[in-house]
Scaffold this active site. Sequence first.
Site, PDB file in Angstrom:
ATOM      1  CE  LYS A 186      44.883 -15.900 -49.833  1.00  0.00           C
ATOM      2  NZ  LYS A 186      45.433 -14.771 -50.310  1.00  0.00           N
TER       3      LYS A 186
ATOM      4  CB  THR B 164      49.010 -16.205 -48.196  1.00  0.00           C
ATOM      5  OG1 THR B 164      48.878 -15.195 -48.920  1.00  0.00           O
ATOM      6  CG2 THR B 164      49.488 -16.000 -46.728  1.00  0.00           C
TER       7      THR B 164
END
Length: 816
Positions: free
Chosen positions: A658, A654
């Site tokens: 970002k 993830t």
Amino acid sequence: MIVERLTKDQIKESIVSKLQRHFGCETSDATDDQIYQAVALTVRDEVMKRRTASRGERKRQQAKKLYYLSAEFLVGRAMHNNMVTLVNENAYMEALDELGIEKSRIFEREPEPGLGNGGLGRLAACFLDSLSALKLPAMGCTIRYELGLFRQRIVDGFQVELPDNWLKNGNSWEICRADQAVEVRFNGYVEEYVEDGRIKFRLMNYNAVQAVPYDMPVLGYDSNMVNMLRTWSARSITPIDMQEFNRGQYVAATEDKELVEAISKVLYPEDNHKEGKELRLKQQYFLSSASVQYALNDFEKTYGPNWHMLPDKLVFHVNDTHPSLAIPELMRILMDEKGLGWDEAEDITRRCFNYTNHTVLQEALERWPQHMMRTLLPRIYMILEEMNRRLCAALFDAFPGQWERIGRMAILAYDQVHMANLCVAMTSTTNGVSQIHSDILRKQTFKDYCSLDPQKFLGITNGITHRRWLMQANPALANLLNEAIGDSWRKNPQDLEKLLPFADDAAFRDEFAKVKYSNKLRLAEFITRNQGEAIDPNTIIDVQAKRLHEYKRQLMNILGVLVLYNRIVDNPNYTVAPRTYIFGAKASAGYYRAKLIIKLINSVKELVARHPRASQMIKIVFLQNYCVSAAETLIPAADVSEQLSTAGKEASGTGNMKFMMNGAVTIGTMDGANVEIFQQVGPENIYIFGMSADEVDASYGSYRSSGIYETMPEVRRVLEQLIDGTLSPDNPHMFQELYHALLFGDGGGMADPYFVLKDLPSYISAQYQLGEDYEKRHDLWLRKAVINTAKSGIFASDRTIAEYNEQIWHLNPLEL
């Protein structure tokens, strides 16, 4: 009930009043900690007013509720995030300014909850944020780790672990719910007895632990919806042995208390010894049992003992295998305490549970020694035995005589309890967290199960909350986006795609570049303040920030830097665009090789810093104690996002999302969510290198790293530098283990199992092209960066949660 936002003047009045009432002081003589407490309590009042407004609505509407069970929730600091979520950030900032309060100092007084480590925990935190934003009733459940994972310090280049005493001054955001404490039982023996003509079981002579819950509110963006993150703290039933104490045996008197409370002391206690393994298993059952007990108690208050309704009114989601003992625990309670038979209890359990797998690494698929499970959790072990007997009987019908296959699928096999098999066999769905990961689960990891029930296996790509990672972490970019495309993206993140035409707008690209530069200045100040190091914001900021593991290949990154260093040293005319390489990572306390890679990074850092020419073009920084708040400063400043995992090994990632959302360009392999990023931005806006997952799979058994060593002089040279004293003159053997692991393997395993040397030349080539594009075609680079931000909306966790809900949970949003 309508809850009005506080005005600037009301905020000022509340802060001043709380300082006077709680601490007997004014803003002029209050400490930073006292001011933080006053501001935090003011924000908390606003959040809890919304909790009051929505309290009871789930039960009134008889809505189904999700219990999301996870060993980690890496939530980050709450105060600033709650200001943003209240849609009242500007009023708070103005109030603080008018009171003469320095905002950054006050925000930094908030301790960061030590409830997680890496991507698993950050994902769970994003999910809670989106569940509240979408008004879906849910509760996160984890352990209240008193000392977190550890606080990292770098001493002489080595990682040193210190206690992370984040609760030292309390936690302004939690509410103790001692009235909802439950009892969790370990050890003892199982007694069989007959009641109402049925054979029943009960645990005798057990050791009891009290699980005390603490709730932290999770507010939905611009709404009254407040879900809770419940953290369980272990307490001794008998805090102190008064007889021992009165005899002067003070240590013995408190020994039981200390042993019990160790359960909620530390996240992931070292498990390379028997005591550590037992403690981890205790933690997992403690979390599972306490959470299931509470969920059933809450259900029964509303619906009574109508257990056939349970799957319609609640759903458990097991986030990786750590909380998987919740499955047999629900069976135990339904049979032993609620009087259900096996068949009915099993049907209810399977319909209530769902499982997300987060790894394809065999060593990370949890297994527990059967004898340990039998001793520590005797009744749970009995249930697992019966589950396994029934499962294997069904498997024999499906695969007659295929004992090896059945052994791979069994819950109990080869003296071990296979937790992933338990999850797959006893849940309604199993999902992967990216396209490639889900395919590997179906075709490799769980292919035997998939052949029986392919519809059970789903793929739902991970996501991140854009509210924290863009709106809060990068307010300058958020404001620029508002000016360009309006603010609808704040609630509908896929509206970020409206930004695409601006990638070809030179004026907008200039403004985008100014935002990035301001974030670089902020990062430079952060690093100077926290580590006493200076970085040049005019350089390329190249970041690899994630948990340190060999498959994530921080080793390849630093070997690539060493190749670049050698080129600069060897050729006085060789130049590259100046670059600052930033690493942020914690290595597991017992993971020696990962810790050695940290030392290597810092040794290369020192080598480069000593060379007059190389140090003008290369700067290396290792961020100590990388955490959510550090990421909030680092990610908006990054130009380059390093996502280097061996193809087929990273479930999703993830961090890549970002960085992308904040306008960083990815260099990476076709692994995890990099595949979906590639599909979104196109090949011209990402730098892909290295083998594919299929090529990696085909190379096992045939790959010889010695061939790379023998035919590629630059690779051979950096390997020799590991052992010739270049990097550690006082101890030339310092990195010999890394050298041997890359060329010869260890313990009978293959050399270079994560293909660092195989992919290194391709990586170096991609890095060279990236540097050329940044330096010589900067307008083109900025266009890439804008496109990355524009295409990032699909990776918002609101989309992820909507997919989970549509495909798995089937929750109804509350009408508030």
